[in-house]
Design an enzyme around this catalytic site. Structure first.
Site, PDB file in Angstrom:
ATOM      1  N   VAL A  90     -83.763   6.098 -38.722  1.00 25.06           N
ATOM      2  CA  VAL A  90     -83.470   7.253 -37.859  1.00 25.06           C
ATOM      3  C   VAL A  90     -82.812   8.422 -38.600  1.00 25.06           C
ATOM      4  CG1 VAL A  90     -83.331   5.873 -35.746  1.00 25.06           C
ATOM      5  CG2 VAL A  90     -81.233   6.364 -37.018  1.00 25.06           C
ATOM      6  N   ASN A 130     -78.173   4.448 -30.614  1.00 26.32           N
ATOM      7  CA  ASN A 130     -77.206   3.363 -30.831  1.00 26.32           C
ATOM      8  C   ASN A 130     -77.082   2.955 -32.299  1.00 26.32           C
ATOM      9  OD1 ASN A 130     -75.840   0.602 -30.053  1.00 26.32           O
ATOM     10  ND2 ASN A 130     -77.695   0.060 -31.188  1.00 26.32           N
ATOM     11  N   SER A 164     -67.567   5.572 -30.211  1.00 25.00           N
ATOM     12  CA  SER A 164     -66.660   4.442 -30.484  1.00 25.00           C
ATOM     13  C   SER A 164     -65.258   4.832 -30.044  1.00 25.00           C
ATOM     14  CB  SER A 164     -66.641   4.159 -31.987  1.00 25.00           C
ATOM     15  OG  SER A 164     -65.560   3.317 -32.328  1.00 25.00           O
ATOM     16  N   TYR A 194     -66.440   7.115 -40.482  1.00 24.16           N
ATOM     17  CA  TYR A 194     -66.917   6.573 -39.199  1.00 24.16           C
ATOM     18  C   TYR A 194     -66.256   7.307 -38.032  1.00 24.16           C
ATOM     19  CZ  TYR A 194     -68.001   2.891 -35.740  1.00 24.16           C
ATOM     20  OH  TYR A 194     -68.457   2.187 -34.646  1.00 24.16           O
ATOM     21  N   ALA A 195     -64.925   7.452 -38.103  1.00 23.17           N
ATOM     22  CA  ALA A 195     -64.207   8.126 -37.014  1.00 23.17           C
ATOM     23  C   ALA A 195     -64.663   9.579 -36.897  1.00 23.17           C
ATOM     24  CB  ALA A 195     -62.703   8.057 -37.261  1.00 23.17           C
ATOM     25  N   LYS A 225     -68.097   9.548 -35.227  1.00 24.82           N
ATOM     26  CA  LYS A 225     -68.057   9.134 -33.825  1.00 24.82           C
ATOM     27  C   LYS A 225     -67.384  10.192 -32.945  1.00 24.82           C
ATOM     28  CE  LYS A 225     -70.282   5.240 -34.196  1.00 24.82           C
ATOM     29  NZ  LYS A 225     -71.601   5.077 -33.547  1.00 24.82           N
TER      30      LYS A 225
END
Ligand code: NAD
Length: 261
Positions: A63, A89, A141, A162-163, A166
């Site tokens: 993706v 997702n 998240s 990641y944070a 998200k």
């Protein structure tokens, strides 16, 4: 059945939360299209759905690849006549303390967890706009809004890329809801707390996984990890017409995470 004959794409649908969503959608009558890079797992999930009497197909697509996504959406619409639901997702994480995060880790996480969401939505949007109907659900998240104390090199605190990705997904949800709303497309977001999936152990040792489970359990007011079906139920709400007048919203499905509340 709440999704009878709806055509629903679930990215990262081969495993974990995406698989739970794919199974629930199929049980609600959807034609489920799994997009993943793990060929063996996605074939297994599609077979499981078919074995239960549901409809599912799997496509191997990365993706992060914009042109592949455009070609894929064209194929889906040619085959099914329409596309009603997209669940963004697919995601990864790389736990590293801030100082040790290099270009490669940053790009890997941001490319999939943020750019992937954007590219998938961009590829599907023209078809949904033409239909004047569509449901897009992005998976963020708890770490998109809350922070966790940093206790060690690989603990949950070490989640800067990641944070960041998200958190951006939550804002992207709002801006896309605004752009696509006039065309009858709802864009919402689900922010999961802690669910045990292959991702939990992806970049942790067994000892770190045990520590993570204990820390996360204590951080939830409900004092337990979530069950995969509980996450799937929230995604189903946004995918169905039960949420027809809801858009731009982020629903936290996290058992009451104390780092968010
Ligand atoms: N498990 C949790 O506790 C938790 C908590 C908060 C958010 N999330 C989010 O939920 C989503 C699903 O996580 P999970 O725990 O089920 O993880 P998982 O690792 O079980 O599943 C992720 C799936 O994405 C697929 N994938 C990876 N790279 C891809 C790519 N380039 N293109 C297409 N597919 C790709 C994987 O093959 C896998 O099937 C992720 O976005 C994750 O960040 C999970």
């Amino acid at each position: 059945m709440r999704l009878k004959e709806k055509v629903a794409i679930v990215t990262g649908g081969a495993s974990g939360l995406g698989k739970a969503v794919a199974l629930r959608f199929a049980s609600e009558g959807a034609i489920v299209i799994i997009v993943d890079v793990n060929e063996a797992a996605m074939a297994e999930t599609a077979e499981q759905i078919q074995g239960l009497g549901g409809k599912a197909r799997a496509y191997k697509i990365d993706v992060t690849q914009q042109q592949d996504l455009r070609n894929f959406m064209e194929d889906v619409v040619a085959a099914e006549g329409r596309v009603d639901i997209l669940v963004n997702n697919a995601g990864i994480t790389r736990y590293r303390a801030f100082g040790g995060i290099g270009d490669a880790d940053w790009n890997a996480v941001l490319d999939l967890d943020l750019k992937g969401v954007f590219f998938c939505t961009q590829a599907v949007a023209p078809y949904m706009e033409r239909q004047q109907y569509g449901k897009i659900i992005n998976i963020s998240s708890s770490l998109g809004t809350g922070t966790t104390p940093h206790v060690g090199e690989l603990t949950a605190g070490a989640s800067a890329p990641y944070a960041s990705a998200k958190a951006a997904v939550i804002q992207l949800t709002k801006t896309l809801a605004r752009e696509l709303g006039p065309s009858g497309v709802n864009v919402n977001c689900v922010a999961p707390g802690f669910f045990l999936t292959p991702l939990t152990g992806a970049t942790r040792s067994p000892d770190e996984v045990a520590e993570h489970i204990s820390v996360r359990t204590n951080m939830a007011v409900l004092n337990r990890p979530g069950r995969l079906e509980e996450l799937a139920a929230a995604v189903l709400f946004f995918a169905s017409d039960d949420s027809s007048f809801v858009t731009g919203h982020t629903l936290h499905v996290d058992g009451g995470r104390t780092d968010r509340m």
